[in-house]
Write an enzyme that holds these catalytic residues in place. Structure first.
Site, PDB file in Angstrom:
ATOM      1  N   TYR A 117       0.826  -1.212   0.000  1.00 63.33           N
ATOM      2  CA  TYR A 117       0.000   0.000   0.000  1.00 63.33           C
ATOM      3  C   TYR A 117       0.859   1.259   0.000  1.00 63.33           C
ATOM      4  O   TYR A 117       0.459   2.286  -0.530  1.00 63.33           O
ATOM      5  CB  TYR A 117      -0.925   0.022   1.229  1.00 63.33           C
ATOM      6  CG  TYR A 117      -2.224  -0.706   1.012  1.00 63.33           C
ATOM      7  CD1 TYR A 117      -2.237  -2.080   0.806  1.00 63.33           C
ATOM      8  CD2 TYR A 117      -3.432  -0.023   1.011  1.00 63.33           C
ATOM      9  CE1 TYR A 117      -3.428  -2.753   0.607  1.00 63.33           C
ATOM     10  CE2 TYR A 117      -4.630  -0.691   0.814  1.00 63.33           C
ATOM     11  CZ  TYR A 117      -4.619  -2.059   0.617  1.00 63.33           C
ATOM     12  OH  TYR A 117      -5.801  -2.719   0.418  1.00 63.33           O
ATOM     13  N   ASP A 145      -2.907 -18.208  -0.076  1.00 66.79           N
ATOM     14  CA  ASP A 145      -3.911 -18.791  -0.977  1.00 66.79           C
ATOM     15  C   ASP A 145      -4.620 -19.967  -0.293  1.00 66.79           C
ATOM     16  O   ASP A 145      -5.846 -20.116  -0.374  1.00 66.79           O
ATOM     17  CB  ASP A 145      -3.298 -19.205  -2.332  1.00 66.79           C
ATOM     18  CG  ASP A 145      -2.074 -20.113  -2.197  1.00 66.79           C
ATOM     19  OD1 ASP A 145      -1.531 -20.242  -1.073  1.00 66.79           O
ATOM     20  OD2 ASP A 145      -1.655 -20.694  -3.218  1.00 66.79           O
TER      21      ASP A 145
HETATM   22  C1  IPM Z   1     -10.515  -1.513   3.162  1.00 67.27           C
HETATM   23  C2  IPM Z   1     -10.717  -0.898   1.807  1.00 67.27           C
HETATM   24  C3  IPM Z   1      -9.554   0.052   1.518  1.00 67.27           C
HETATM   25  C4  IPM Z   1      -8.291  -0.770   1.473  1.00 67.27           C
HETATM   26  C5  IPM Z   1      -9.733   0.902   0.255  1.00 67.27           C
HETATM   27  C6  IPM Z   1     -11.010   1.716   0.291  1.00 67.27           C
HETATM   28  C7  IPM Z   1      -8.552   1.781  -0.004  1.00 67.27           C
HETATM   29  O1  IPM Z   1     -10.833  -1.889   0.848  1.00 67.27           O
HETATM   30  O2  IPM Z   1     -10.458  -0.762   4.153  1.00 67.27           O
HETATM   31  O3  IPM Z   1     -10.433  -2.732   3.241  1.00 67.27           O
HETATM   32  O4  IPM Z   1      -7.938  -1.345   0.439  1.00 67.27           O
HETATM   33  O5  IPM Z   1      -7.618  -0.830   2.492  1.00 67.27           O
END
Ligand code: IPM
Ligand code: MG
Length: 370
Positions: A142, A226
């Site tokens: 991320y 998985d």
């Molecule tokens: C979550 C959501 C978020 C993520 C998105 C909205 C960025 O899917 O909180 O799980 O991927 O973390």
């Protein structure tokens, strides 16, 4: 009188609709208990972008830092599909997580008895299900750099995301896992893809080390991500607490959520580390469901995930387990009245909307204090 300061960030889509219902619960606690909540509001996501061109403003970030807890709705929607990547609605959520250092994301998947038939799995597989997905929330792919699309100049481009974890990031989430396991069944399942990813090998090593040196009395099992996804639908009750990195945790928590009948049911807590000086930790509470643009504005969204997220705030930020239990058991008995929002609708039940569901929960809360 214990007094706390909440920042409410309703966001987009059904976010504001479910936030309105949690406000009723907050008002109820202000009247019926010794707790005193002050609330402030700000914009996040697409609504913030429309207002000032960013997914969250510096002012809102300042309020978040100063609050005792952030209560979050949801962000995103097709309206903002073509805005630049760095100001897309989700960027507001990710900035909150990163800058508040909310590294530990607790996503409980609990199957309410009344909803066991709403699951896509057979009742006997999910009835009584109570698992916790613990997701690392501030690292991994991320946030890893580089994260870009590069023009190679020969008519080709290449895109890079970076999966990166440092020792301390894995150590701290592993400790949270084992500490939480102490309050549950004493067992942690750690998941990664060590057969493909070197960061998975490393994740496995660090979790194993923390287990051996700090929590030898607990049980630790490792499973490839998985296989974990597969076992979650084959025999979900074999798990108690699953700890995963940011991306696998994202995916597995959606899967676990759906086992319980509806995404509309599941809360989450995102926690930072405890500040030894102030004895406080940053925290944000949000439903696992998103902004659901397809049903927004219709008054039919399920408010339970947002209300249950507030119950988690009572438990993890305000040390008020009794009030948390009160809300959670009121949700359960509201469902026993055979009322359902459309997402959990079943034959023979009465279909109701967002505010009627919250009102029923509040009636149940009233009946418990009288
Ligand atoms: C979550 C959501 C978020 C993520 C998105 C909205 C960025 O899917 O909180 O799980 O991927 O973390
Ligand atoms: Mg997700």
């Amino acid at each position: 009188m214990p007094s706390f300061n909440l920042l409410l960030l309703p966001g987009d889509g059904i976010g504001p609709e479910v936030m309105k219902e949690v406000e009723k619960v907050i008002a109820w606690l202000n009247i019926n208990t010794d707790l005193k909540f002050e609330t402030e509001y700000d914009l996040v996501g697409g609504s913030a972008y429309d207002n000032h061109g960013k997914a969250i403003s510096n002012e809102a970030m300042k309020l978040a830092h100063g609050s005792d807890a952030v209560i979050f709705g949801a962000v995103g929607g097709p309206k903002w599909d073509s805005v630049p990547f760095d100001v897309r609605p989700e960027a507001g959520l990710l900035r909150l997580r990163k800058e508040l250092d909310l590294f530990a994301n607790l996503r409980p998947a609990i199957c309410y008895k009344a909803l066991a038939d709403a699951s896509s799995l057979k009742r006997e597989l999910v009835e009584g299900l109570d698992i916790l997905i613990l997701r690392e929330l501030t690292g991994g792919v991320y946030f890893g750099e580089p994260k870009e699309i590069i023009d190679l100049g020969n008519g080709q481009k290449k895109a890079i995301d970076t999966q990166v974890y440092h020792t301390h990031e894995i150590e701290r989430i592993a400790r949270v896992a084992f500490e939480l396991a102490k309050t549950r069944k004493g067992k942690v399942t750690s998941t990664e893809k060590r057969n493909v990813m070197i960061s998975g090998v490393f994740w496995n090593q660090v979790v194993t080390h923390i287990h051996k040196t700090e929590y030898p009395e607990m049980e630790l099992e490792h499973i490839l991500a998985d296989a974990c996804a597969m076992q979650l639908v084959r025999e979900p009750k074999q798990f108690d607490l699953i700890v995963a990195d940011n991306l696998f945790g994202d995916i597995l928590s959606d899967e676990a959520a759906m086992l319980t009948g509806s995404m509309g049911m599941l809360p989450s807590a995102s926690l930072g580390s405890l500040d030894e000086g102030t004895k406080k930790r940053n925290a944000m509470y949000e439903p696992v469901h998103g902004s659901a643009p397809d049903i927004s504005g219709k008054g039919i969204a399920n408010p339970i995930a947002e209300i249950a997220s507030f119950a988690m705030a009572l438990r993890y930020s305000f040390n008020r387990p009794l009030e948390a239990d009160l809300i959670e058991s009121s949700i359960s008995s509201a469902l026993d009245r055979n009322i359902r929002t459309p997402d959990i609708m079943q034959d023979g039940m009465e279909k109701i909307g967002t505010s009627a569901m919250a009102d029923a929960i509040i009636e149940e809360m009233n009946s418990r204090i009288n």
